[in-house]
Scaffold this motif. Structure first.
Motif, mmCIF file in Angstrom:
data_model
loop_
_atom_site.group_PDB
_atom_site.id
_atom_site.type_symbol
_atom_site.label_atom_id
_atom_site.label_comp_id
_atom_site.label_asym_id
_atom_site.label_seq_id
_atom_site.Cartn_x
_atom_site.Cartn_y
_atom_site.Cartn_z
ATOM 1 N N GLU A 16 0.894 -1.159 -0.027
ATOM 2 C CA GLU A 16 0.060 0.005 -0.104
ATOM 3 C C GLU A 16 0.823 1.131 -0.034
ATOM 4 O OE1 GLU A 16 -2.982 -0.023 2.894
ATOM 5 O OE2 GLU A 16 -3.550 -1.958 2.395
ATOM 6 N N SER A 17 2.165 1.247 0.557
ATOM 7 C CA SER A 17 2.981 2.449 0.478
ATOM 8 C C SER A 17 4.413 1.807 0.143
ATOM 9 C CB SER A 17 2.813 3.184 2.037
ATOM 10 O OG SER A 17 3.708 4.253 1.911
ATOM 11 N N SER A 18 4.910 1.965 -0.939
ATOM 12 C CA SER A 18 6.012 1.295 -1.181
ATOM 13 C C SER A 18 7.269 2.483 -0.689
ATOM 14 C CB SER A 18 6.241 0.921 -2.694
ATOM 15 O OG SER A 18 6.121 2.345 -3.418
ATOM 16 N N GLY A 19 8.606 1.959 -0.668
ATOM 17 C CA GLY A 19 9.403 2.640 -0.147
ATOM 18 C C GLY A 19 9.881 2.840 1.300
ATOM 19 N N TYR A 20 9.115 1.852 1.963
ATOM 20 C CA TYR A 20 9.539 1.943 3.328
ATOM 21 C C TYR A 20 9.701 0.512 3.808
ATOM 22 C CZ TYR A 20 6.631 6.135 3.760
ATOM 23 O OH TYR A 20 6.170 7.406 3.642
ATOM 24 N N LYS A 21 10.557 0.405 5.100
ATOM 25 C CA LYS A 21 10.843 -1.000 5.554
ATOM 26 C C LYS A 21 10.259 -1.208 6.896
ATOM 27 C CE LYS A 21 15.693 -1.980 4.155
ATOM 28 N NZ LYS A 21 17.109 -2.024 4.635
ATOM 29 N N TYR A 22 9.455 -2.356 7.069
ATOM 30 C CA TYR A 22 8.624 -2.384 8.135
ATOM 31 C C TYR A 22 9.078 -3.433 9.086
ATOM 32 C CZ TYR A 22 5.465 -0.082 4.783
ATOM 33 O OH TYR A 22 5.198 0.595 3.681
#
Length: 311
Positions: A53-59
């Motif tokens: 849903e929201s790329s460009g992040y690490k979770y």
């Protein structure tokens, strides 16, 4: 009527599935780790990741169900990942379609923790399907694969920028719990300094660590302009320095544990013959692979970061 609307809205919200929730305004690196969910089950978390849903992040999901953003894309992180991918593609001898070595980013694997949780790395290096035998049964049956039952990555790269050193180290060590991961290369970009080099670029400490399967400790390189926690310059000040080159054997991409025929027969009583059960990798011919090692020059990574980091 107003009270009724509020009550209906609350009921609808109650029946909505749990999922991490992004703030209206994207968090900055100074606010990381940033909490975006609580009491999130592994199933809900995996679904959230798969939807991208929201790329460009690490979770990261904690054992109590809390979900955090632990890192985010920026120019230096993206360029380092792209450069590492190019390094691992070099031995493919310019083969564009169906190369013997597959290199990808952000591909999902099941966590070596065994919980069924999905995790992804910045760079995954694994053998082409044509050079390994397909899994006989889906993950976690031997040999394990990624989420799509392709061959499991043998080499993993994790690039940390806003991510804390402790969290970055833990992620690298987690990958090593999977025996099919032969090497993990970690690159950590520490915070910019207030001082600048002679070219007007901010000084920066950078750390590389290489974990090897079967080796208890890791190798470490301080390859930034300054050593971490001090103003002492590093010796990483020119390209092609042997002390700042990381070599990883290409053969490890095609590694598989030997399975003797008698053990394979015991594992599957319904097999027609032992040959069906043995897992023997098909190593590409010499002309298909143009080198013995992946060779990564840390000075070039340093220079790329200095040129691309935010002013």
């Amino acid at each position: 009527m107003k009270k009724f609307k509020v009550k209906v809205k609350g009921i609808v919200k109650f029946f909505q599935p749990h999922r991490p929730h992004f703030p209206d305004q994207s968090p900055d690196e100074d606010s990381l780790p940033y909490k975006i969910g609580s009491n999130i089950t592994i199933k809900e978390y995996n679904k959230f990741l798969e939807h991208k849903e929201s790329s460009g992040y690490k979770y990261q999901r904690e054992n109590n169900g809390d979900v955090f953003i632990i890192d985010m894309s920026d120019p230096e992180h993206d360029r380092v990942v792209a450069l590492l991918q190019r390094y691992f593609n070099i031995p493919n001898n310019n083969v564009l379609f169906n190369p013997p070595i597959e290199v990808s980013g952000d591909g999902f694997h099941f966590s070596p923790s065994g919980t069924g949780e999905l995790i992804a790395s910045d760079v995954s290096v694994y053998p082409n399907n044509n050079h390994v035998k397909q899994p006989r049964i889906p993950y976690p049956g031997p040999p394990p694969g990624n989420k799509n039952d392709d061959p499991h990555a043998r080499i993993i790269c994790e690039v940390g920028n806003g991510q804390s050193t402790l969290n970055w180290t833990a992620k690298c060590q987690l990958w090593m719990k999977q025996v099919y991961v032969r090497y993990v290369l970690g690159i950590k970009l520490h915070s910019k300094r207030d001082t600048r080099d002679i070219q007007g670029r901010y000084h920066r400490a950078m750390t590389a660590r290489l974990w090897e399967q079967g080796i208890a400790d890791y190798q470490e390189w301080e390859f930034g302009t300054l050593r971490r926690g001090s103003n002492v310059p590093t010796a990483c000040n020119a390209p092609d320095l042997p002390l700042f080159r990381i070599d990883i054997p290409i053969a490890q991409v095609f590694w598989d544990p030997p399975i003797p025929a008698d053990e394979a027969e015991d594992d599957d009583d319904e097999a027609e013959n032992d040959e069906d059960d043995e897992y023997v990798p098909l190593i590409p011919p010499p002309l298909a692979i143009t080198a013995v090692n992946f060779s990564i020059d840390l000075y070039l990574i340093q220079q790329l970061v200095l040129e691309r980091q935010k002013n």
